[in-house]
Design a protein around this motif. Structure first.
Motif, PDB file in Angstrom:
ATOM      1  N   ARG A 198       0.850  -1.197   0.000  1.00  0.00           N
ATOM      2  CA  ARG A 198       0.000   0.000   0.000  1.00  0.00           C
ATOM      3  C   ARG A 198       0.879   1.237   0.000  1.00  0.00           C
ATOM      4  NH1 ARG A 198      -2.914   2.991   4.435  1.00  0.00           N
ATOM      5  NH2 ARG A 198      -1.920   1.539   5.890  1.00  0.00           N
ATOM      6  N   VAL A 199       0.606   2.158  -0.921  1.00  0.00           N
ATOM      7  CA  VAL A 199       1.309   3.437  -0.996  1.00  0.00           C
ATOM      8  C   VAL A 199       0.301   4.555  -0.745  1.00  0.00           C
ATOM      9  CG1 VAL A 199       2.432   5.076  -2.570  1.00  0.00           C
ATOM     10  CG2 VAL A 199       3.219   2.707  -2.454  1.00  0.00           C
ATOM     11  N   CYS A 200       0.678   5.507   0.093  1.00  0.00           N
ATOM     12  CA  CYS A 200      -0.183   6.650   0.411  1.00  0.00           C
ATOM     13  C   CYS A 200       0.375   7.915  -0.234  1.00  0.00           C
ATOM     14  CB  CYS A 200      -0.275   6.851   1.923  1.00  0.00           C
ATOM     15  SG  CYS A 200      -1.034   5.466   2.798  1.00  0.00           S
ATOM     16  N   ILE A 201      -0.505   8.685  -0.843  1.00  0.00           N
ATOM     17  CA  ILE A 201      -0.137   9.970  -1.435  1.00  0.00           C
ATOM     18  C   ILE A 201      -0.983  11.033  -0.746  1.00  0.00           C
ATOM     19  CG2 ILE A 201      -0.069  11.353  -3.549  1.00  0.00           C
ATOM     20  CD1 ILE A 201       0.171   8.628  -5.054  1.00  0.00           C
ATOM     21  N   VAL A 202      -0.319  11.941  -0.033  1.00  0.00           N
ATOM     22  CA  VAL A 202      -1.040  12.937   0.764  1.00  0.00           C
ATOM     23  C   VAL A 202      -0.662  14.341   0.307  1.00  0.00           C
ATOM     24  CG1 VAL A 202      -1.036  11.368   2.726  1.00  0.00           C
ATOM     25  CG2 VAL A 202       0.680  13.163   2.622  1.00  0.00           C
ATOM     26  N   THR A 203      -1.601  15.259   0.436  1.00  0.00           N
ATOM     27  CA  THR A 203      -1.334  16.663   0.130  1.00  0.00           C
ATOM     28  C   THR A 203      -2.384  17.515   0.839  1.00  0.00           C
ATOM     29  OG1 THR A 203      -0.782  18.209  -1.641  1.00  0.00           O
ATOM     30  CG2 THR A 203      -2.702  16.801  -1.992  1.00  0.00           C
ATOM     31  N   GLY A 204      -2.255  18.830   0.718  1.00  0.00           N
ATOM     32  CA  GLY A 204      -3.230  19.723   1.320  1.00  0.00           C
ATOM     33  C   GLY A 204      -3.090  19.882   2.821  1.00  0.00           C
ATOM     34  N   ILE A 205      -1.916  19.570   3.390  1.00  0.00           N
ATOM     35  CA  ILE A 205      -1.693  19.856   4.817  1.00  0.00           C
ATOM     36  C   ILE A 205      -1.789  21.355   5.054  1.00  0.00           C
ATOM     37  CG2 ILE A 205       0.027  19.854   6.660  1.00  0.00           C
ATOM     38  CD1 ILE A 205       0.972  17.176   5.727  1.00  0.00           C
ATOM     39  N   HIS A 206      -1.255  22.122   4.102  1.00  0.00           N
ATOM     40  CA  HIS A 206      -1.379  23.581   4.145  1.00  0.00           C
ATOM     41  C   HIS A 206      -2.423  24.002   3.111  1.00  0.00           C
ATOM     42  CE1 HIS A 206       2.944  23.231   5.681  1.00  0.00           C
ATOM     43  NE2 HIS A 206       2.194  23.626   6.700  1.00  0.00           N
ATOM     44  N   GLY A 207      -3.373  24.819   3.541  1.00  0.00           N
ATOM     45  CA  GLY A 207      -4.488  25.174   2.668  1.00  0.00           C
ATOM     46  C   GLY A 207      -4.129  26.011   1.473  1.00  0.00           C
ATOM     47  N   ASP A 208      -2.937  26.648   1.486  1.00  0.00           N
ATOM     48  CA  ASP A 208      -2.527  27.476   0.350  1.00  0.00           C
ATOM     49  C   ASP A 208      -1.606  26.724  -0.604  1.00  0.00           C
ATOM     50  OD1 ASP A 208      -0.321  27.338   2.020  1.00  0.00           O
ATOM     51  OD2 ASP A 208       0.150  29.473   1.923  1.00  0.00           O
ATOM     52  N   ASN A 241      -6.169  19.249   5.200  1.00  0.00           N
ATOM     53  CA  ASN A 241      -6.618  20.454   5.907  1.00  0.00           C
ATOM     54  C   ASN A 241      -7.747  21.102   5.100  1.00  0.00           C
ATOM     55  OD1 ASN A 241      -6.922  22.861   7.329  1.00  0.00           O
ATOM     56  ND2 ASN A 241      -4.908  23.672   6.786  1.00  0.00           N
ATOM     57  N   PRO A 242      -8.929  20.474   5.070  1.00  0.00           N
ATOM     58  CA  PRO A 242      -9.999  20.994   4.210  1.00  0.00           C
ATOM     59  C   PRO A 242     -10.480  22.387   4.600  1.00  0.00           C
ATOM     60  CG  PRO A 242     -10.817  19.238   5.640  1.00  0.00           C
ATOM     61  CD  PRO A 242      -9.327  19.242   5.773  1.00  0.00           C
ATOM     62  N   LEU A 243     -10.446  22.726   5.892  1.00  0.00           N
ATOM     63  CA  LEU A 243     -10.860  24.069   6.299  1.00  0.00           C
ATOM     64  C   LEU A 243      -9.881  25.115   5.762  1.00  0.00           C
ATOM     65  CD1 LEU A 243     -11.942  23.499  10.020  1.00  0.00           C
ATOM     66  CD2 LEU A 243     -13.372  23.530   7.968  1.00  0.00           C
ATOM     67  N   GLY A 244      -8.599  24.800   5.777  1.00  0.00           N
ATOM     68  CA  GLY A 244      -7.597  25.714   5.221  1.00  0.00           C
ATOM     69  C   GLY A 244      -7.756  25.888   3.730  1.00  0.00           C
ATOM     70  N   MET A 245      -8.042  24.788   3.024  1.00  0.00           N
ATOM     71  CA  MET A 245      -8.224  24.896   1.575  1.00  0.00           C
ATOM     72  C   MET A 245      -9.473  25.690   1.234  1.00  0.00           C
ATOM     73  SD  MET A 245      -6.950  21.327  -0.114  1.00  0.00           S
ATOM     74  CE  MET A 245      -7.218  22.052  -1.704  1.00  0.00           C
ATOM     75  N   ASP A 246     -10.537  25.494   2.001  1.00  0.00           N
ATOM     76  CA  ASP A 246     -11.775  26.230   1.733  1.00  0.00           C
ATOM     77  C   ASP A 246     -11.603  27.729   1.936  1.00  0.00           C
ATOM     78  OD1 ASP A 246     -13.077  23.904   1.124  1.00  0.00           O
ATOM     79  OD2 ASP A 246     -14.131  23.732   3.037  1.00  0.00           O
ATOM     80  N   LEU A 283       4.923   2.910   1.817  1.00  0.00           N
ATOM     81  CA  LEU A 283       5.586   4.175   1.501  1.00  0.00           C
ATOM     82  C   LEU A 283       4.544   5.281   1.499  1.00  0.00           C
ATOM     83  CD1 LEU A 283       8.336   5.429   0.316  1.00  0.00           C
ATOM     84  CD2 LEU A 283       7.268   5.148  -1.916  1.00  0.00           C
ATOM     85  N   CYS A 284       4.971   6.500   1.861  1.00  0.00           N
ATOM     86  CA  CYS A 284       4.089   7.667   1.777  1.00  0.00           C
ATOM     87  C   CYS A 284       4.807   8.778   1.023  1.00  0.00           C
ATOM     88  CB  CYS A 284       3.709   8.150   3.176  1.00  0.00           C
ATOM     89  SG  CYS A 284       2.626   9.602   3.194  1.00  0.00           S
ATOM     90  N   ILE A 285       4.085   9.434   0.119  1.00  0.00           N
ATOM     91  CA  ILE A 285       4.600  10.595  -0.615  1.00  0.00           C
ATOM     92  C   ILE A 285       3.790  11.804  -0.174  1.00  0.00           C
ATOM     93  CG2 ILE A 285       5.025  11.614  -2.882  1.00  0.00           C
ATOM     94  CD1 ILE A 285       5.069   8.729  -3.994  1.00  0.00           C
ATOM     95  N   ASP A 286       4.469  12.772   0.424  1.00  0.00           N
ATOM     96  CA  ASP A 286       3.848  13.952   1.030  1.00  0.00           C
ATOM     97  C   ASP A 286       4.118  15.148   0.119  1.00  0.00           C
ATOM     98  OD1 ASP A 286       2.849  15.863   2.749  1.00  0.00           O
ATOM     99  OD2 ASP A 286       4.521  15.746   4.177  1.00  0.00           O
ATOM    100  N   LEU A 287       3.083  15.612  -0.593  1.00  0.00           N
ATOM    101  CA  LEU A 287       3.228  16.635  -1.622  1.00  0.00           C
ATOM    102  C   LEU A 287       2.978  18.034  -1.057  1.00  0.00           C
ATOM    103  CD1 LEU A 287       1.266  14.800  -4.452  1.00  0.00           C
ATOM    104  CD2 LEU A 287       3.757  14.958  -4.240  1.00  0.00           C
TER     105      LEU A 287
END
Length: 315
Positions: free
Chosen positions: A34-44, A77-82, A124-128
């Motif tokens: 299993r590979v995880c791809i994450v993004t949007g930790i920062h809303g900008d 961080n959906p509140l930050g993105m919104d 593995l995790c890829i943090d974008l």
């Protein structure tokens, strides 16, 4: 398959959901990586949104080539993105300083703990990430020295321009990447582009690299490109030099991103738009390659203008 990672009720009959899309191969064996791809930790930071879209689109179009499980988290961080804010709005809190979190803590600590719990056990995790609105970065990975032997083989497959290996003391301990790396999930933090923008060129570059990595670890059977060989900078090798503004004004660049410069070249001018004067000629202090360039033209004394990777890259 859309799954909820974390959910909480908010004031005024609202709620927040952190979601992921799990993509599975046609025939599950129970032994898949299993590979995880994450993004949007920062809303900008929006560059990762295009990459998530492209990966899902390409896999769904050729699902027969998938031989593992891909979990895609497009908005941690959906509140930050919104609200187009870097941190969690109202709290002025950086989610990427809350990991590994605490299930008994406040909302941000609880969310961080659930995110880590959901990713643990993956191969593995890829943090974008993106840069902020002021700076433009070439596609790169940053890692600490103690993780370099574990992460460099994966980073070299990601079709990057640059890998920057930091001394351990320069990295925050409360980031998602640090929390996962210390808990047995190799996690690569990728940075590219500019805040509040999507640079499709960079997105396509990293997307191709992710498929190269998936191919190498046996999770993708389709055709892939030959990835770029990144320049690698670590302590005692190529030096990274930062140039800051001495005055306030409007920055007008005279160099290009990811281009070689010589010591003494003009990087750009800071001008006064009221008087018409040039307040500062910014001169390159060394030979090298510009991998970070000021994007937002308004600067104050101390503002970062460029980062230069030392060496002979002039062409």
């Amino acid at each position: 398959m859309i799954k909820t990672v974390f959910s909480i009720d908010l004031p005024v009959l609202e709620n927040m959901h952190i979601l992921k899309n799990r993509i599975e191969p046609l025939n599950l064996t129970g032994n898949e990586k299993r590979v995880c791809i994450v993004t949007g930790i920062h809303g900008d930071e929006l560059e990762g949104q295009y990459i998530c879209y492209e990966i899902i689109r390409r896999i769904n179009a050729s699902i027969q080539h998938l031989h593992g499980i891909i979990d895609i988290y497009p908005s941690l961080n959906p509140l930050g993105m919104d609200s187009l804010t870097r941190g969690i709005p109202a709290f002025d809190l950086d989610l990427n300083r809350c990991f590994p979190g605490d299930k008994d803590g406040d909302m941000s600590e609880n969310a961080a703990a659930k995110i880590v719990e959901d990713i643990l056990g993956s191969y593995l995790c890829i943090d974008l990430h993106s840069s902020n609105i002021s700076l433009r970065e070439v596609p790169q990975v940053r890692m600490i020295e103690e993780n370099a032997s574990m992460l460099l083989p994966y980073a070299k497959l990601l079709n990057l321009d640059f890998v920057w290996v930091h001394p351990s003391a320069t990295v925050q301990n409360a980031t998602l990447a640090h929390a996962l790396n210390t808990n047995g999930v190799p996690t690569i933090a990728v940075e590219m582009g500019t805040g509040m923008r999507i640079t499709r060129q960079f997105g396509d570059q990293i997307t191709e690299g992710i498929f190269c990595l998936l191919k190498e670890i046996g999770m993708w059977g389709g055709e892939v490109i030959t990835p770029k060989t990144p320049i690698i900078s670590s302590e005692g090798q190529r030096e990274v030099t930062m140039v800051h503004a001495d005055v306030s004004g409007i920055f007008l660049p005279a160099v290009e991103h990811w281009k070689g410069i010589k010591k003494g070249d003009v990087i750009g001018d800071i001008v006064n738009t009221l008087t018409g004067n040039i307040e500062q000629h910014i001169i390159a202090p060394c030979d090298g390659m510009v991998f970070t360039l000021r994007e937002y033209p308004v600067v104050n004394s101390g503002s970062l203008i460029v980062r230069i990777l030392g060496g002979d890259f002039y062409d």
